[in-house]
Structure formats: structure tokens, C-alpha cells
Design an enzyme around this catalytic site. Sequence first.
Site, PDB file in Angstrom:
ATOM      1  N   ARG A  18       0.816  -1.225   0.000  1.00  0.00           N
ATOM      2  CA  ARG A  18       0.000   0.000   0.000  1.00  0.00           C
ATOM      3  C   ARG A  18       0.845   1.268   0.000  1.00  0.00           C
ATOM      4  NH1 ARG A  18      -3.682  -0.729   5.045  1.00  0.00           N
ATOM      5  NH2 ARG A  18      -4.231   1.429   4.535  1.00  0.00           N
ATOM      6  N   ASN A 172      -5.413  -6.484  20.105  1.00  0.00           N
ATOM      7  CA  ASN A 172      -4.056  -7.007  20.102  1.00  0.00           C
ATOM      8  C   ASN A 172      -3.122  -6.074  19.323  1.00  0.00           C
ATOM      9  OD1 ASN A 172      -1.805  -8.785  20.174  1.00  0.00           O
ATOM     10  ND2 ASN A 172      -2.427  -9.649  18.184  1.00  0.00           N
ATOM     11  N   TYR A 351      29.182  32.096   3.063  1.00  0.00           N
ATOM     12  CA  TYR A 351      29.355  30.649   3.138  1.00  0.00           C
ATOM     13  C   TYR A 351      30.683  30.361   3.813  1.00  0.00           C
ATOM     14  CZ  TYR A 351      30.567  25.897   1.889  1.00  0.00           C
ATOM     15  OH  TYR A 351      30.956  24.590   1.963  1.00  0.00           O
ATOM     16  N   TYR A 372      36.573  24.079  -2.313  1.00  0.00           N
ATOM     17  CA  TYR A 372      36.503  22.892  -3.199  1.00  0.00           C
ATOM     18  C   TYR A 372      37.110  23.224  -4.551  1.00  0.00           C
ATOM     19  CZ  TYR A 372      34.322  18.891  -5.624  1.00  0.00           C
ATOM     20  OH  TYR A 372      34.081  17.750  -6.347  1.00  0.00           O
TER      21      TYR A 372
END
Length: 453
Positions: A18, A172, A351, A372
Site C-alpha cells: 500500500r 491485540n 558561506y 573545493y
Amino acid sequence: MGGMAVAFIILAAGKGTRMQSDLPKVLHKVAGAPLLIHAMKSGAALEPDKTVIVAGHGGDAVEAVARDWSDDVDVVMQTEQLGTGHAVLQARDALDGFDGDAIVLYGDTPFIQPETLDAMLAARADHDVVVLGFEAADAGRYGRLVMTGNSLERIVEFKDASPAERDITLCNSGVICASSDLLFDLLADVTDDNAGGEFYLTDIIGIARHRGLFATVVNCDEAETMGINSRAELADAEAAFQTRARRAAMDNGVTLQAPDTVYFSHDTYIGADTIVEPNVVFAPCVTVENAAHIRAFSHLEGCHVSRDSVVGPYARLRPGAELAEGVKIGNFVEIKNAVLDAGAKVNHLSYIGDAHVGARSNIGAGTITCNYDGVFKHRTTIGEDVFVGSNTMLVAPVMLGDESMTATGTIVTRDVPDGDMAVGRARQENKTGFARRMFQKLKSKKTNAAKGA
């Protein structure tokens, strides 16, 4: 627990049709963690001697997630899904020689509380088998618990129940506790002679009673038993978790200005006297100490914020962000894998990644650590009491010494010694009358083009 050893068997083999997903049902997330991890955390709070995960559909992925969270688990496979009783039997070899109680949990039922499991273990002192039950607001298709006084006589699946049994509201949850040896001994007598043609774990109650053994029920709140079988139920579970987490935070002294707009993860910790403004998201692995201020529309993940710090508005703290006391992170600032010492400030449009910023240093607007190079990450080190001018590019690896400074618009490619100022920008030249002549020429071209059209 009286010193008794305990093991958990967590059933996680279902496909979850489902869900309409290629992802195994137990790996869908609530509060940033797979459903399976919630179930494992409930059990882990009791410090079990053994934890066995019964996987099936997408078993390799389920095993990877389970082992990523804890090395101390056994994962077994249920290659055919023949019912809950059959699933539990797959854990028998993993628990061979284990002397203690076993509790069966479900990987798609994430909210069973450790206190409830403790109560089940306590009830085992006087009973051979203990079942977790709940009074259902709408019993629907739940299995019914048939009681005589304090004794559980049997569990009847809805499809096999008589009209009178369907009127029972004690239901249950599926969670069962018994000694490990007894659990597997009872399961050996379970058959698939029922309307579903499956081996039901619940049948062990009738078998136990037939042998003269004693079974009982420990009750819990229905909310703990919420099972997830669809995307809608997943959303309901998320909402239930967030409601509980927000209430707990406020009870612990956190101010949530607009609680319904704040989202927590399963492991979020926020100290007392912290203020959280609207529309803040805490992704996994966030700790915020006392008396911090998290301003609106900020997103925090994998970070630590010390007391008296201010974050936001519109800030993003990514994994590895470590803010010491009194740090200020302002609007549209992103911090990643960086340590900011006490009193440092990054207030605007910057940043800071793969960096260390010293105490009391001020990072000007538009500063970027260029960390980087397309292959490797490099580190930027900024000393104490440094003033970084607006629009500075720090091309890592680079170091700014204590009490140094960068001029506005500088591109820093070499280390700056203590007390020095770095200036790295082209010399300005003013061309007399050039702007006026250029605009007149452009406007003339535009007019001529319009006439030609």
C-alpha cells in the site's frame, strides 16, 4: 527486569504494497529516521542482550540500515512471507542457546515506549506469556483479546472472530513477550488452518492455555500501537511524533513561538530557555544548548549550537557545524563542517565551509571560503579577533593570523600574518564621461532599432 536477559525480535520483512514504493516499508521515515530505527530505539532503551531483525523484501537494504545504526544486531531472512508466526521462527537459530525473555516487535510500529516494554517484562514474573493490548476507539479489523478476569484465554483474528468476539474492544498490538525457549516451542505447534492460510503468532496463546500455562495482557495507550501501512498513515505518524516532540520540548523549558511550524527529528535535543521562532526545521543529529535563539526559517542538521548563540533568520547549519558560546549566524548564511569559536560573527550572506573561525572574529557580508577545487576539499583557518571585509574570497587552503584584516572585495590566495591587512583587488580607474557617452550610444541604437521594426 530482575536481571533476566532479554532479546528483541523485530519483524521487518513486509513489502508494504500500500506504500506504492520500491523502498521496503520499514525504511520509510518518520522524524528523519526509518520506521525500523524507531522500533530498534524502543528496544535499545532496555539494553537487550540480543536483537534480531527478521528481514525479507529488500532485505539487503534493511540489513544495511539496521547495521548502520547498530553493529550489535543479527539479521535473518524470511524468504517466504507465510505469516507472523513463521517470521518469528526465522529468529530461532540466532537465539539458539539464549536463556532469557524474548519480545516480538514490529518494524512498522514505531511508537512502542520503553516503559511499556518494561511493564511487559515485569508481568512475566507471574505469567508465561504476556501480550500488549489496547482499548481501541474503533476496533475495526484488529485481533481481539478474549479475557477471563486477568487471564488471557486466546487471541482471535478479526476474520475468524464470532459476532460476540467482534464486540470486544480490547485489541491485540501484536507485541508478545515470553521466554525464548517457550516462544519457539509454542510456535512449533502453530498451523495455518485458518481463514488467511497463514501461521499466526497469536495462536501461541491458545496453545499455551491448552498446556495449562498462564497468559495475561499489559495495556498501553492506543497511540503507541500505531502501525504504518500507507503514505497517509506515514503522514499521520509524522504528525503524531511532532505533536509529542513539541510538547516535550516546551515541557522542558523551550519556547516555541509557533509550535505547529517547528519540525523535530527523532534525536533532536534543545536545552531550556532556548527560543525557537516559526518555521524552523531540525534535521537529524542536532544539539542546541540552553539559552540559544534559533530565528525564523532556519534549517539545522548535524550540528551543535552552544548556549547564548543566535542562528538566523534564514540560516542553514549543515553537518559538522560547531558553534561555541555567543556565536552569531545571521540571515542567508550557510555553515558546513566548520568550528566557530566563542563570540565569532557571520551575520550576512556568507558561506563558511571546511573552516575554523577564531574567537570574536567578524566575517563580513558576502564572504566565501572557496574550499573545493573540483576534486579535493581544502581548509580555511581564521585566527582570533580577525576582521574579514565584505565580499572577501578566501581561496583555501589559506590562513588568516590573529588580529589580521582583509579589505573589502579582496581575493585571498596567500596566508595573512598576524596583524596584517590583505588587499587583493584591481586598482580603480575612473574614465571621465565614459558612462554618459556609452548610455547615449546605447539609447540611440535602441531608438533606431525600434524605427526599423
